[in-house]
Design a protein around this motif. Sequence first.
Motif, PDB file in Angstrom:
ATOM      1  N   ALA A 160       0.832  -1.205   0.000  1.00  0.00           N
ATOM      2  CA  ALA A 160       0.000   0.000   0.000  1.00  0.00           C
ATOM      3  C   ALA A 160       0.865   1.252   0.000  1.00  0.00           C
ATOM      4  N   ASN A 161       1.915   1.255   0.810  1.00  0.00           N
ATOM      5  CA  ASN A 161       2.799   2.419   0.880  1.00  0.00           C
ATOM      6  C   ASN A 161       3.595   2.600  -0.405  1.00  0.00           C
ATOM      7  N   VAL A 162       4.065   1.501  -0.989  1.00  0.00           N
ATOM      8  CA  VAL A 162       4.801   1.582  -2.256  1.00  0.00           C
ATOM      9  C   VAL A 162       3.893   2.135  -3.359  1.00  0.00           C
ATOM     10  N   LEU A 163       2.635   1.681  -3.399  1.00  0.00           N
ATOM     11  CA  LEU A 163       1.694   2.200  -4.395  1.00  0.00           C
ATOM     12  C   LEU A 163       1.478   3.701  -4.213  1.00  0.00           C
ATOM     13  N   ALA A 164       1.380   4.156  -2.967  1.00  0.00           N
ATOM     14  CA  ALA A 164       1.192   5.589  -2.711  1.00  0.00           C
ATOM     15  C   ALA A 164       2.421   6.384  -3.145  1.00  0.00           C
ATOM     16  N   ILE A 165       3.609   5.868  -2.844  1.00  0.00           N
ATOM     17  CA  ILE A 165       4.858   6.559  -3.231  1.00  0.00           C
ATOM     18  C   ILE A 165       4.964   6.622  -4.750  1.00  0.00           C
ATOM     19  N   MET A 166       4.655   5.502  -5.425  1.00  0.00           N
ATOM     20  CA  MET A 166       4.778   5.475  -6.889  1.00  0.00           C
ATOM     21  C   MET A 166       3.756   6.396  -7.544  1.00  0.00           C
ATOM     22  N   SER A 167       2.519   6.407  -7.031  1.00  0.00           N
ATOM     23  CA  SER A 167       1.489   7.238  -7.633  1.00  0.00           C
ATOM     24  C   SER A 167       1.844   8.716  -7.494  1.00  0.00           C
ATOM     25  N   PHE A 168       2.301   9.095  -6.300  1.00  0.00           N
ATOM     26  CA  PHE A 168       2.740  10.476  -6.061  1.00  0.00           C
ATOM     27  C   PHE A 168       3.862  10.841  -7.038  1.00  0.00           C
ATOM     28  N   TYR A 193       0.045   2.428 -10.446  1.00  0.00           N
ATOM     29  CA  TYR A 193      -0.169   3.700  -9.754  1.00  0.00           C
ATOM     30  C   TYR A 193      -1.632   3.732  -9.321  1.00  0.00           C
ATOM     31  N   LEU A 194      -2.033   4.790  -8.634  1.00  0.00           N
ATOM     32  CA  LEU A 194      -3.397   4.895  -8.118  1.00  0.00           C
ATOM     33  C   LEU A 194      -4.170   5.911  -8.934  1.00  0.00           C
ATOM     34  N   SER A 195      -5.435   5.599  -9.201  1.00  0.00           N
ATOM     35  CA  SER A 195      -6.230   6.529  -9.991  1.00  0.00           C
ATOM     36  C   SER A 195      -7.659   6.587  -9.463  1.00  0.00           C
ATOM     37  N   ARG A 196      -8.357   7.638  -9.878  1.00  0.00           N
ATOM     38  CA  ARG A 196      -9.778   7.783  -9.587  1.00  0.00           C
ATOM     39  C   ARG A 196     -10.536   7.793 -10.911  1.00  0.00           C
ATOM     40  N   ILE A 242      -2.849   9.789  -9.061  1.00  0.00           N
ATOM     41  CA  ILE A 242      -3.272  10.617  -7.928  1.00  0.00           C
ATOM     42  C   ILE A 242      -2.062  10.968  -7.059  1.00  0.00           C
ATOM     43  N   LEU A 243      -1.988  12.226  -6.628  1.00  0.00           N
ATOM     44  CA  LEU A 243      -0.909  12.682  -5.740  1.00  0.00           C
ATOM     45  C   LEU A 243      -1.251  12.225  -4.323  1.00  0.00           C
ATOM     46  N   THR A 244      -0.893  10.977  -4.016  1.00  0.00           N
ATOM     47  CA  THR A 244      -1.265  10.371  -2.733  1.00  0.00           C
ATOM     48  C   THR A 244      -0.311  10.833  -1.634  1.00  0.00           C
ATOM     49  N   ILE A 256      -6.474  -1.062   2.386  1.00  0.00           N
ATOM     50  CA  ILE A 256      -5.748  -0.069   3.192  1.00  0.00           C
ATOM     51  C   ILE A 256      -5.862   1.304   2.537  1.00  0.00           C
ATOM     52  N   LEU A 257      -5.634   1.364   1.227  1.00  0.00           N
ATOM     53  CA  LEU A 257      -5.649   2.644   0.519  1.00  0.00           C
ATOM     54  C   LEU A 257      -7.052   3.258   0.528  1.00  0.00           C
ATOM     55  N   ARG A 258      -8.080   2.437   0.331  1.00  0.00           N
ATOM     56  CA  ARG A 258      -9.452   2.967   0.322  1.00  0.00           C
ATOM     57  C   ARG A 258      -9.892   3.411   1.715  1.00  0.00           C
ATOM     58  N   TYR A 259      -9.373   2.755   2.728  1.00  0.00           N
ATOM     59  CA  TYR A 259      -9.695   3.160   4.101  1.00  0.00           C
ATOM     60  C   TYR A 259      -9.355   4.636   4.299  1.00  0.00           C
ATOM     61  N   TYR A 260      -8.250   5.074   3.696  1.00  0.00           N
ATOM     62  CA  TYR A 260      -7.797   6.460   3.876  1.00  0.00           C
ATOM     63  C   TYR A 260      -8.258   7.401   2.763  1.00  0.00           C
ATOM     64  N   TYR A 261      -8.207   6.934   1.519  1.00  0.00           N
ATOM     65  CA  TYR A 261      -8.427   7.841   0.388  1.00  0.00           C
ATOM     66  C   TYR A 261      -9.825   7.717  -0.213  1.00  0.00           C
ATOM     67  N   GLY A 262     -10.629   6.783   0.287  1.00  0.00           N
ATOM     68  CA  GLY A 262     -11.994   6.635  -0.222  1.00  0.00           C
ATOM     69  C   GLY A 262     -12.150   5.454  -1.170  1.00  0.00           C
ATOM     70  N   ASP A 263     -13.426   5.068  -1.382  1.00  0.00           N
ATOM     71  CA  ASP A 263     -13.722   3.846  -2.128  1.00  0.00           C
ATOM     72  C   ASP A 263     -13.552   3.988  -3.642  1.00  0.00           C
ATOM     73  N   ASP A 264     -13.338   5.235  -4.114  1.00  0.00           N
ATOM     74  CA  ASP A 264     -13.194   5.391  -5.567  1.00  0.00           C
ATOM     75  C   ASP A 264     -11.723   5.426  -5.984  1.00  0.00           C
ATOM     76  N   MET A 265     -10.859   4.835  -5.170  1.00  0.00           N
ATOM     77  CA  MET A 265      -9.435   4.743  -5.504  1.00  0.00           C
ATOM     78  C   MET A 265      -9.189   3.376  -6.134  1.00  0.00           C
ATOM     79  N   TYR A 266      -8.468   3.362  -7.246  1.00  0.00           N
ATOM     80  CA  TYR A 266      -8.204   2.118  -7.975  1.00  0.00           C
ATOM     81  C   TYR A 266      -6.721   1.989  -8.288  1.00  0.00           C
ATOM     82  N   ILE A 267      -6.289   0.729  -8.454  1.00  0.00           N
ATOM     83  CA  ILE A 267      -4.910   0.470  -8.878  1.00  0.00           C
ATOM     84  C   ILE A 267      -4.913   0.379 -10.407  1.00  0.00           C
ATOM     85  N   ASN A 268      -4.081   1.172 -11.039  1.00  0.00           N
ATOM     86  CA  ASN A 268      -4.009   1.221 -12.495  1.00  0.00           C
ATOM     87  C   ASN A 268      -2.607   0.795 -12.937  1.00  0.00           C
TER      88      ASN A 268
END
Length: 421
Positions: free
Chosen positions: A210-218, A268-271, A278-280, A312-324
């Motif tokens: 989850a943390n690696v995905l956030a770092i990469m998306s940012f 990366y993470l997208s909406r 997304i700049l996570t 984990i990511l949706r818990y913080y950023y919401g349910d419309d967060m997806y892995i792309n």
Amino acid sequence: MNEMNPNLPDTPDKGRLKISITSEVTAYPVNDATISISYTGVPDSQLEQLNTDASGQTDTVELAAPPLEYSLNPAIEEQPYAEYTLQVDAPGFEPISIAGAEILPDVTALQNIQLRPLTDPENAENVFVIPAHTLYGVYPPKIPEEEIKPVDESGEIVLSRVVVPEYIVVHDGSPRDTTAQNYYVKYKDYIKNVASSEIYATWPEDTIRANVLAIMSFTLNRVYTEWYRNQGYDFTITSSTAFDHKWIPERNFFDTISAIVDELFSNYLSRPNVRQPILTQYCDGRRVQCPNWMTQWGSKSLGDQGYSPIEILRYYYGDDMYINTAEAVSGIPSSWPGYNLEIGASGDKVLQMQEQLNVIAGAYPAIPKITADGVYGPATEAAVRKFQSVFGLPETGIVDYRTWYKISEIYVGVSRIAELQ
């Protein structure tokens, strides 16, 4: 901090260290380098002396580390890693010293070092001091930004699609610090460095994911929007925690983090209906609180409870967060075929992989050369298995996604001068 004597009670556990050394100019391995290891607090206390083999690598060595619990419990204030100093000497290269290499219990620290050829024998050695981990030291909190950048301004977005870059340019300081140096860093190495600097490698695998995905998306948001270049700067991202992430020159990363980055690096993470990554943003959740952002210690707790990375990511950023997945990976000769190459496979992808392995074998003599015939037979399997052994991948003899891209990465490194003009 005491002097980290192994007889003292605060280093009852063991961590591991493996060092890999290559030439900065050719990307070839450096054979017969000598590495002296001492406690950072006691520079004259040589504990181990290691030498590199024909693949530029040392044996894996065990070193004393603090209790595992220190890195797992946010309430414990003790430093959870031991610090060692590495003194590296190799004939024909400038010596280098790295103080503060971090050893955590139960994981392997991977220290990759690029040596510069010696041009002036009078040159003093290159000395790097690794600052404290961001969860242990005190760093400026992230200055909040919009997670989606405006795209209607002319020239704001330069890329038409999300591409994983081969290199990014890291400004080692805050954006306006003109004295700070710019570093060209391989994208995957950048992510491994940041993750090792900002979370503990002893955490649950899905927390790390989850943390690696956030770092990469940012990071990919910074790449995609050309954020700093549009402000007139000549870099991709900074090493300032107030603006971006903590990246540290010459720091080690860890095997648990490295494997996960190799597995996820094109994600990366997208909406919905948003093209840019997304700049996570996130914070530690212990010293600093950040509503609506992920907290690192909180993600650790959720990982302990069995949450998946996306949960984990949706818990913080919401349910419309997806892995792309990015549409392209730059700097590689050819993209992953979409299936594993193994005994019985044949065709162009096998041929290309065999040819790349043979080029790599020219630099890494431990890897046997094979007949490049486009047929995946026992000799190819053996060469792949040896390649995996040298580069720290599971020794399956099968070219999976991670192995394909690692072969590409090493091939590109040794088949061209790695100097970025």
